[in-house]
Design a protein around this motif. Structure first.
Motif, PDB file in Angstrom:
ATOM      1  N   CYS A  21      78.747 105.182  23.532  1.00 15.72           N
ATOM      2  CA  CYS A  21      79.668 105.184  24.677  1.00 15.72           C
ATOM      3  C   CYS A  21      78.934 104.894  25.981  1.00 15.72           C
ATOM      4  N   VAL A  22      77.758 105.470  26.150  1.00 16.81           N
ATOM      5  CA  VAL A  22      76.967 105.216  27.352  1.00 16.81           C
ATOM      6  C   VAL A  22      76.517 103.749  27.385  1.00 16.81           C
ATOM      7  N   ALA A  23      76.143 103.220  26.222  1.00 18.82           N
ATOM      8  CA  ALA A  23      75.758 101.806  26.158  1.00 18.82           C
ATOM      9  C   ALA A  23      76.934 100.914  26.534  1.00 18.82           C
ATOM     10  N   ARG A  24      78.128 101.244  26.048  1.00 14.31           N
ATOM     11  CA  ARG A  24      79.329 100.467  26.397  1.00 14.31           C
ATOM     12  C   ARG A  24      79.556 100.516  27.909  1.00 14.31           C
ATOM     13  N   THR A  25      79.343 101.687  28.510  1.00 17.25           N
ATOM     14  CA  THR A  25      79.481 101.830  29.956  1.00 17.25           C
ATOM     15  C   THR A  25      78.510 100.907  30.682  1.00 17.25           C
ATOM     16  N   MET A  26      77.262 100.924  30.257  1.00 14.40           N
ATOM     17  CA  MET A  26      76.250 100.130  30.950  1.00 14.40           C
ATOM     18  C   MET A  26      76.459  98.638  30.732  1.00 14.40           C
ATOM     19  N   GLN A  27      77.044  98.256  29.603  1.00 14.34           N
ATOM     20  CA  GLN A  27      77.391  96.847  29.414  1.00 14.34           C
ATOM     21  C   GLN A  27      78.478  96.435  30.390  1.00 14.34           C
TER      22      GLN A  27
END
Length: 125
Positions: A21-27
């Motif tokens: 989820c954090v990776a999706r946010t940063m993308q």
């Protein structure tokens, strides 16, 4: 035994889910190209407006507190290697949730980690 299995699953699934989820946010937000304090504050404010970030933080908190409980029940020399199975969840999540390309070499590495976890589990008895 059932409690330990539930805790290990929570550590792995919630922890990896939180990271995804954090990776999706940063993308969505993009990289931090400016590391000056004011720019980092602006980036943080943008990140906190995205629901995936809040879900990620919640899942990571669940994983963290599950890890604390698990460490009160089992030796760290068992818990940490077993939770390495989360690398498999991470590779699957990267491929299907984040639509990343996962190479055969990376899958082979994940398989080796899982084999290592199997050895830890067998050695427990």
């Amino acid at each position: 035994m059932v409690e330990e299995i539930i805790l290990l699953l929570l550590i792995m699934v919630a922890g990896t889910g939180g990271e995804l989820c954090v990776a999706r946010t940063m993308q969505t937000v993009g990289p931090a190209t400016d590391v000056r304090p004011a720019a980092l504050v602006r980036l943080s404010l943008r990140v906190l407006r995205i629901g995936w970030m809040w879900l990620g933080l919640l899942l990571m908190a669940i994983a963290f507190f599950s890890l604390l409980e698990m460490l009160s029940l089992e030796n760290v020399s068992f818990v940490v290697p077993v939770t390495a199975l989360s690398y498999g969840f991470g590779a699957l999540g990267g491929k299907f949730f984040l639509r990343e390309q996962v190479t055969r070499r990376r899958w082979a590495g994940v398989l080796l980690v899982c084999i290592g976890v199997g050895l830890v589990l067998v050695g427990r008895r």
